[in-house]
Design an enzyme around this catalytic site. Sequence first.
Site, PDB file in Angstrom:
ATOM      1  CB  THR A  14      31.626 -39.006 -18.709  1.00  0.00           C
ATOM      2  OG1 THR A  14      31.572 -37.926 -18.288  1.00  0.00           O
ATOM      3  CG2 THR A  14      32.771 -39.778 -18.309  1.00  0.00           C
ATOM      4  CG  ASP A  15      27.033 -41.255 -21.665  1.00  0.00           C
ATOM      5  OD1 ASP A  15      27.068 -41.386 -20.452  1.00  0.00           O
ATOM      6  OD2 ASP A  15      26.885 -42.040 -22.553  1.00  0.00           O
ATOM      7  CB  ALA A  16      23.458 -37.858 -19.817  1.00  0.00           C
TER       8      ALA A  16
END
Length: 303
Positions: A14-16
């Site tokens: 996942t990312d920010a």
Amino acid sequence: MTSNWQHLVQYYETDAAGIVHHSNYVRWFEEARTWLMSDLGYDYAQMEADGVVVPVLAIDANFKRMTKFGEKVNIAAHVSQFNGVTMTLAYEITDTETDKVKAFGTSRHAFLSKDTYRPISLRRQLPAVYDLFKTNYEANLSEDTDTTNHRKRQATDAYDFTTASTLTLQRKVQLYETDQMAIVHHSNFFRMFEEARTELMAQIDFSEKQQLEMGLLAPMTQAVADYKTMMRFGESIKISAKVGKVEGNQIIIAYQIIDVETGDLRSVGHTKMQVIALNGDRTFQLTDALPDLYARLVALTEN
């Protein structure tokens, strides 16, 4: 026959924004492709032992719904095109609980000699292997599981990257970006595209931070890459990005990667983003809500 692989979404994928980064879907395609090869009774290890490699020539990934940490997805894969020299695999990623489609796409491959990297004919060199792939391809045709009407690969348009509106970064290929074949893994091209896209969006005052300040979000809906020549550790490259098209709320960013020393074209591609309002307003239109921004984006496609 369609092969199915299940994957539990990991935190590092996942990312920010709290969702799976788009390049990881391409890696999930590879997981399913590896499983399909095993299902067929001819895995990658055996293929390489036979002196054959199957590099990725192109990827087309389409993103329908966001995927988050802890969710479990099913990745279905099958051979959708095959002639013994090249093949295309089709993928569909669905939520295992809801069965809703998260993403779908294709990968195109060539069968090459491991020693010379020149194309080979499986029909002549490995007829038994040719029959395995051909049987899978024909089985999917007869079962009509390849619903490609909305999945046909879109050709990457040709753009002029010499214009003033083009953003170009230069850097060296890192070792961690390569794979067992000692070439850059195909998923990392999308990450290189993102490097240039991030700088471009900041340059035109539409960075992710600025989008949030405007109450907007521009999630990825498609990522396409065509791989022209192999790229290796230590090479100096230029990554260029420009606004290619603006269609309603959709922004298309085009890319190219060039070898600095030779001038060889390594890759071209594009990504599509759909601008949406964070407040859930489904009537939101860039042309009405932010006409100055819309006009600026359109102007960038013309110079």
